[in-house]
Design a protein around this motif. Structure first.
Motif, PDB file in Angstrom:
ATOM      1  N   GLN A  83       2.794  -2.763  -6.485  1.00 20.38           N
ATOM      2  CA  GLN A  83       1.500  -2.088  -6.582  1.00 20.38           C
ATOM      3  C   GLN A  83       1.368  -1.011  -5.509  1.00 20.38           C
ATOM      4  O   GLN A  83       2.257  -0.812  -4.696  1.00 20.38           O
ATOM      5  CB  GLN A  83       0.373  -3.127  -6.479  1.00 20.38           C
ATOM      6  CG  GLN A  83       0.353  -4.061  -7.685  1.00 20.38           C
ATOM      7  CD  GLN A  83      -0.758  -5.075  -7.635  1.00 20.38           C
ATOM      8  OE1 GLN A  83      -1.146  -5.527  -6.562  1.00 20.38           O
ATOM      9  NE2 GLN A  83      -1.252  -5.469  -8.803  1.00 20.38           N
ATOM     10  N   PHE A  85       0.534  -0.312  -2.621  1.00 19.86           N
ATOM     11  CA  PHE A  85       0.274  -0.689  -1.231  1.00 19.86           C
ATOM     12  C   PHE A  85       1.439  -0.271  -0.337  1.00 19.86           C
ATOM     13  O   PHE A  85       2.598  -0.371  -0.741  1.00 19.86           O
ATOM     14  CB  PHE A  85       0.098  -2.201  -1.103  1.00 19.86           C
ATOM     15  CG  PHE A  85      -1.083  -2.738  -1.852  1.00 19.86           C
ATOM     16  CD1 PHE A  85      -2.377  -2.420  -1.461  1.00 19.86           C
ATOM     17  CD2 PHE A  85      -0.913  -3.556  -2.957  1.00 19.86           C
ATOM     18  CE1 PHE A  85      -3.478  -2.909  -2.148  1.00 19.86           C
ATOM     19  CE2 PHE A  85      -2.005  -4.048  -3.657  1.00 19.86           C
ATOM     20  CZ  PHE A  85      -3.290  -3.723  -3.250  1.00 19.86           C
ATOM     21  N   SER A  86       1.084   0.142   0.867  1.00 18.03           N
ATOM     22  CA  SER A  86       2.140   0.322   1.861  1.00 18.03           C
ATOM     23  C   SER A  86       2.589  -1.093   2.247  1.00 18.03           C
ATOM     24  O   SER A  86       1.849  -2.061   2.017  1.00 18.03           O
ATOM     25  CB  SER A  86       1.586   1.051   3.080  1.00 18.03           C
ATOM     26  OG  SER A  86       0.527   0.294   3.606  1.00 18.03           O
ATOM     27  N   PRO A  87       3.803  -1.242   2.809  1.00 18.13           N
ATOM     28  CA  PRO A  87       4.271  -2.588   3.180  1.00 18.13           C
ATOM     29  C   PRO A  87       3.263  -3.323   4.056  1.00 18.13           C
ATOM     30  O   PRO A  87       3.013  -4.518   3.876  1.00 18.13           O
ATOM     31  CB  PRO A  87       5.570  -2.323   3.930  1.00 18.13           C
ATOM     32  CG  PRO A  87       6.025  -0.989   3.468  1.00 18.13           C
ATOM     33  CD  PRO A  87       4.798  -0.209   3.110  1.00 18.13           C
ATOM     34  N   SER A  88       2.644  -2.603   5.006  1.00 20.96           N
ATOM     35  CA  SER A  88       1.710  -3.262   5.929  1.00 20.96           C
ATOM     36  C   SER A  88       0.493  -3.809   5.192  1.00 20.96           C
ATOM     37  O   SER A  88       0.069  -4.943   5.428  1.00 20.96           O
ATOM     38  CB  SER A  88       1.278  -2.272   7.013  1.00 20.96           C
ATOM     39  OG  SER A  88       0.811  -1.076   6.426  1.00 20.96           O
ATOM     40  N   TYR A 136       8.724  -9.663   1.173  1.00 24.08           N
ATOM     41  CA  TYR A 136       8.409  -8.308   0.715  1.00 24.08           C
ATOM     42  C   TYR A 136       9.694  -7.474   0.644  1.00 24.08           C
ATOM     43  O   TYR A 136       9.966  -6.814  -0.354  1.00 24.08           O
ATOM     44  CB  TYR A 136       7.390  -7.650   1.655  1.00 24.08           C
ATOM     45  CG  TYR A 136       6.994  -6.268   1.185  1.00 24.08           C
ATOM     46  CD1 TYR A 136       5.965  -6.121   0.263  1.00 24.08           C
ATOM     47  CD2 TYR A 136       7.645  -5.129   1.642  1.00 24.08           C
ATOM     48  CE1 TYR A 136       5.600  -4.854  -0.204  1.00 24.08           C
ATOM     49  CE2 TYR A 136       7.295  -3.864   1.191  1.00 24.08           C
ATOM     50  CZ  TYR A 136       6.261  -3.735   0.278  1.00 24.08           C
ATOM     51  OH  TYR A 136       5.917  -2.492  -0.183  1.00 24.08           O
ATOM     52  N   ARG A 140      11.438  -5.597  -2.623  1.00 28.39           N
ATOM     53  CA  ARG A 140      11.710  -4.154  -2.677  1.00 28.39           C
ATOM     54  C   ARG A 140      13.203  -3.921  -2.954  1.00 28.39           C
ATOM     55  O   ARG A 140      13.574  -3.050  -3.727  1.00 28.39           O
ATOM     56  CB  ARG A 140      11.306  -3.467  -1.360  1.00 28.39           C
ATOM     57  CG  ARG A 140       9.824  -3.411  -1.095  1.00 28.39           C
ATOM     58  CD  ARG A 140       9.045  -2.704  -2.183  1.00 28.39           C
ATOM     59  NE  ARG A 140       9.530  -1.361  -2.471  1.00 28.39           N
ATOM     60  CZ  ARG A 140       9.046  -0.580  -3.430  1.00 28.39           C
ATOM     61  NH1 ARG A 140       8.056  -1.007  -4.205  1.00 28.39           N
ATOM     62  NH2 ARG A 140       9.543   0.618  -3.643  1.00 28.39           N
TER      63      ARG A 140
ATOM     64  N   MET B   1       5.144   3.963  -2.827  1.00 26.12           N
ATOM     65  CA  MET B   1       4.926   3.229  -1.574  1.00 26.12           C
ATOM     66  C   MET B   1       4.867   4.226  -0.420  1.00 26.12           C
ATOM     67  O   MET B   1       5.870   4.809  -0.046  1.00 26.12           O
ATOM     68  CB  MET B   1       6.085   2.240  -1.376  1.00 26.12           C
ATOM     69  CG  MET B   1       5.827   1.259  -0.313  1.00 26.12           C
ATOM     70  SD  MET B   1       7.206   0.136  -0.118  1.00 26.12           S
ATOM     71  CE  MET B   1       8.432   1.206   0.609  1.00 26.12           C
ATOM     72  N   ALA B   2       3.682   4.423   0.108  1.00 22.66           N
ATOM     73  CA  ALA B   2       3.523   5.415   1.175  1.00 22.66           C
ATOM     74  C   ALA B   2       3.992   4.851   2.514  1.00 22.66           C
ATOM     75  O   ALA B   2       3.830   3.668   2.784  1.00 22.66           O
ATOM     76  CB  ALA B   2       2.055   5.795   1.278  1.00 22.66           C
ATOM     77  N   GLN B   4       3.400   4.876   6.392  1.00 25.07           N
ATOM     78  CA  GLN B   4       2.338   5.284   7.300  1.00 25.07           C
ATOM     79  C   GLN B   4       2.878   5.652   8.675  1.00 25.07           C
ATOM     80  O   GLN B   4       3.903   5.137   9.117  1.00 25.07           O
ATOM     81  CB  GLN B   4       1.326   4.153   7.438  1.00 25.07           C
ATOM     82  CG  GLN B   4       0.537   3.954   6.148  1.00 25.07           C
ATOM     83  CD  GLN B   4      -0.495   2.874   6.316  1.00 25.07           C
ATOM     84  OE1 GLN B   4      -0.168   1.764   6.663  1.00 25.07           O
ATOM     85  NE2 GLN B   4      -1.749   3.209   6.070  1.00 25.07           N
ATOM     86  N   LEU B   9      -1.092   3.191  11.214  1.00 21.44           N
ATOM     87  CA  LEU B   9      -0.872   1.749  11.169  1.00 21.44           C
ATOM     88  C   LEU B   9      -1.811   1.003  12.117  1.00 21.44           C
ATOM     89  O   LEU B   9      -2.238  -0.112  11.834  1.00 21.44           O
ATOM     90  CB  LEU B   9       0.572   1.431  11.552  1.00 21.44           C
ATOM     91  CG  LEU B   9       1.585   1.383  10.410  1.00 21.44           C
ATOM     92  CD1 LEU B   9       2.975   1.206  10.992  1.00 21.44           C
ATOM     93  CD2 LEU B   9       1.278   0.256   9.446  1.00 21.44           C
TER      94      LEU B   9
END
Lengths: 184, 534
Positions: A83, A85-88, A136, A140, B1-2, B4, B9
């Motif tokens: 989705q 979302f960035s990994p964080s 995660y 990926r 997937m951006a 940051q 962050l």
């Protein structure tokens, strides 16, 4: 009263709040859909996250073994990994649990001097966060693997026709599992 | 997937920013879009404004009069297609379709709600084609057409697989896929397509099939299939191409010549035709059942479709049999007669083996291979040994087009139940007319948009996983080449351990052919149940 009893008492409000804030990470127009459609086949994301959050919380309260958490985190992170979302942000739902517990039970915890137990619980959540990093990354990587496999299936016959794939005598060559590609 | 930056962050924001959709500019994300078309692919079919451009560039090199082209194109189509105008006018935004799109269900992007995806164009229609929109602007749901809006239209038109699940739930009967189709047609006027569609269209126009296969290659590939069938059955199976005077022309998706899952399905057809002695021929020119022109524009769809009937006429066949393809059947059932009218040089299809008249095909003279095979089984014309498929625990994925565009539900299931002993349905809200798309249809079966495809395939993958865990299902049967090529990848992510198979592969395995040797392997060369040591 220990922390476990307190959390069991407040379980429904904590889980409800936690699920709610997890879905607030989605666009506002979608939050309601994920929260209200209860059919697990018509709303697989809502179902996986709601059920998963409840089970993770129960397992934490029950002080379960780390292995118990793996499939639970797996089901949620597998979805988040594809989705927007960035990994964080994808794994931040576990940080949110810490926040929710403090909001919902913080005062009570302080009043009953359960802060050391809370710290221990939060350390365990931190462990889950670390585990989530691994999961995660695994998904990926999996996305790139399946992309690669698909590409190999697509080009298998081309390579075969161009004599670029060597078959080892007696062994079957199947797409994605070719043995050697020669430097023809 | 951006990715940051560190300072971003450190600012952990736990909620999603809330802005109205019109004020939320499009952000084109990697993993979601397919690469833009090449200049040569548009030139090959004489499409307007061909040029090299890149999706990730700020400047898409639109022609100077891009706005005029788009708005004129929109007005022309609104006048031309009554259904289009109606679909743009009558939506009351009730939201019945909102949560029916697989991309929305799997991803949660509000602009993937069918109503909002259509609203992207409706807002332009209101602004430039309605009085209220011209005068009241945003209040009436209208907005200016800008280059950013063009990008948004392009981005989301290629995030819809035209599966029509949303249309099933619209109380007004709005076919939202038609709106996607028209958005794609309009951006095509500006030379904006995706290469995964434009390339196959150019190939098909030049050679007759999406893969760009030339006649000698097709014949060569089929000779390999013949050899593989000989290895399994000991029988020399023949297949004719371009044979004038044959009774039947067989048309199938060209992907079956290249995709490993498609190969084995095609071998199943060959064995069936041989066994019943069908007077059938194929064409190396009309060598594509699929029609990526349908994902481009009405005109291009018609151009590509015409070759099939031209070839049927040239070869003087009586009727047409069609293979396991998806959108091919939507084109036949919902567009063919509008374009060409009932065909007067073919005959109403009658099975030469059973005498069954396919009255449903009276008008367009084409029979689906599963209708044909189911009829053979029903009349006891095939000797089948379902035990050969005993290692398969099967479920059936209804392809969007064969289910929602032609209502083909029973025939494939009837065949599967006769050639396999283990069959389980997925939950009812995910099959038949409610079926969930594979997430890769309508030309989105590229690899650069894998995250999008995975989101789209989540509802289907979730249902597959359920039957895998509950009944031990290990095989996902279907009757669409895009499914066969793409679902394997998506199922590998969502329900690992399940293999994707064409229905006629299972038929080929179970078919006991006259004069065959004792089989020890299936069509893939894997040992049959009980023959593992041989």
């Amino acid at each position: 009263m220990n922390l476990r009893t307190l959390l069991e008492e407040k379980k429904s409000s904590i889980v409800k709040k936690w699920v709610h804030v997890i879905f607030e990470q989605y666009p506002p127009d979608s939050t309601n859909f994920f929260l209200t459609q209860k059919d697990r086949f018509l709303n697989p994301v809502g179902h996986a996250i709601s059920e998963g959050a409840r089970d993770i919380f129960n397992a934490l309260v029950d002080d379960s073994e780390p292995e118990k958490f793996y499939p639970l985190l797996n089901d949620i992170i597998k979805i988040k990994a594809v989705q927007d979302f960035s990994p964080s942000v994808a794994i931040s739902f576990l940080f949110l649990l810490k926040k929710v517990i403090r909001v919902e039970a913080g005062a009570e915890i302080a009043r009953r001097n359960l802060t050391p137990e809370l710290e221990a619980l939060e350390s365990r959540i931190d462990q889950l966060i670390l585990l989530s990093f691994d999961i995660y990354s695994k998904f990926r990587e999996r996305i790139f693997e399946i992309k690669n496999d698909e590409f190999r299936r697509m080009t298998f016959r081309l390579l075969q026709r161009a004599n670029l794939i060597c078959e080892i005598e007696g062994e079957k060559t199947t797409p994605g599992e070719e043995t050697v590609i020669t430097n023809k | 997937m951006a990715v940051q930056k560190p300072e971003e962050l450190s600012k952990v924001v736990y909620t999603f920013p809330s802005t109205p959709w019109m004020d939320t500019p499009v952000e084109i994300k990697k993993g979601i879009f397919c690469w833009g078309n090449k200049e040569k692919s548009l030139k090959a079919v004489g499409f307007p404004n061909p040029r090299q451009w890149s999706v990730t560039d700020e400047d898409w090199k639109l022609p100077d009069n891009w706005k005029e082209i788009f708005i004129e194109g929109l007005r022309e189509r609104v006048d031309k297609y009554r259904s289009f105008r109606l679909f743009l006018d009558i939506c009351v935004r009730c939201g019945a379709c909102a949560d029916k799109c697989h991309f929305y269900i799997g991803g949660g992007d509000p602009k993937n709600m069918p109503v909002l995806r259509a609203e992207l164009l409706r807002s332009i229609y209101r602004k430039y084609c309605t009085t209220s929109g011209k005068i009241m602007g945003k209040v009436a749901g209208a907005r200016e057409l800008t280059t950013s809006v063009i990008k948004e239209l392009w981005y989301y038109a290629y995030q819809c697989t035209e599966c029509r699940r949303c249309s099933l739930f619209c109380p007004y009967g709005i076919d939202t896929a038609e709106i996607t189709i028209l958005i794609r047609e309009l951006v095509n006027l500006l030379g904006l397509n995706i290469e995964w569609i434009a390339g196959p269209v150019a190939n098909c126009w030049k050679t007759g099939n999406h893969m760009g296969l030339l006649p000698h290659t097709i014949i060569d590939i089929v000779s390999e299939f013949k050899e593989a069938i000989y290895q399994v059955t000991g029988l020399k199976v023949d297949l004719s191409y371009n044979r004038k005077g044959a009774e039947i022309l067989f048309v199938h998706p060209s992907g079956e010549y290249f995709d490993p899952n498609g190969n084995v399905t095609f071998m199943g057809y060959m064995m069936l035709f041989h066994e019943i002695g069908l007077d059938v021929t194929l064409s190396t020119y009309s060598s594509e059942g699929g029609n990526f022109g349908f994902f481009t524009s009405n005109e291009m769809a018609k151009r590509l479709h015409s070759k099939i009937y031209a070839e049927a006429k040239r070869l003087k066949v009586k009727w047409i049999l069609g293979g396991e393809c998806g959108h091919m059947w939507r084109v036949w059932h919902q567009y063919h007669n509008t374009w060409f009218g009932p065909v007067d040089y073919l005959e109403e299809p009658v099975s030469p083996i059973t005498g069954t008249k396919f009255e449903n095909a009276k008008s367009n003279k084409i029979v689906h291979i599963t209708e044909f095979t189911a009829d053979l089984i029903r009349h006891g014309k095939l000797n089948l040994d379902p035990k050969r498929n005993d290692k398969y625990v099967v479920t059936f994925h209804d392809s969007c087009n064969t289910s929602r565009a032609m209502g083909l539900f029973e025939e494939p299931r009837y065949i599967i139940k006769n050639v396999c002993n283990n069959f389980y349905e997925m939950p009812p809200q995910t099959i038949r007319e409610n079926t969930f798309c594979c997430g890769s249809g309508s030309g989105l079966n590229a690899s650069e948009n894998m995250e999008l495809r995975l989101r789209g395939a989540l509802p289907r993958g979730n249902a597959v996983r359920h039957v895998r865990d509950k009944f031990g299902v290990n095989t996902l049967a279907n009757i669409c080449q895009i499914d066969r090529a793409t679902l394997q990848t998506l199922v590998d992510y969502w329900a690992k351990g399940v293999a994707v198979r064409g229905v006629h592969e299972l038929v080929g395995n179970a078919l006991v052919m006259k004069g065959e040797k004792e089989r020890t392997t299936d069509l893939r060369g894997d040992p049959l149940p009980g023959k593992e040591g041989e």
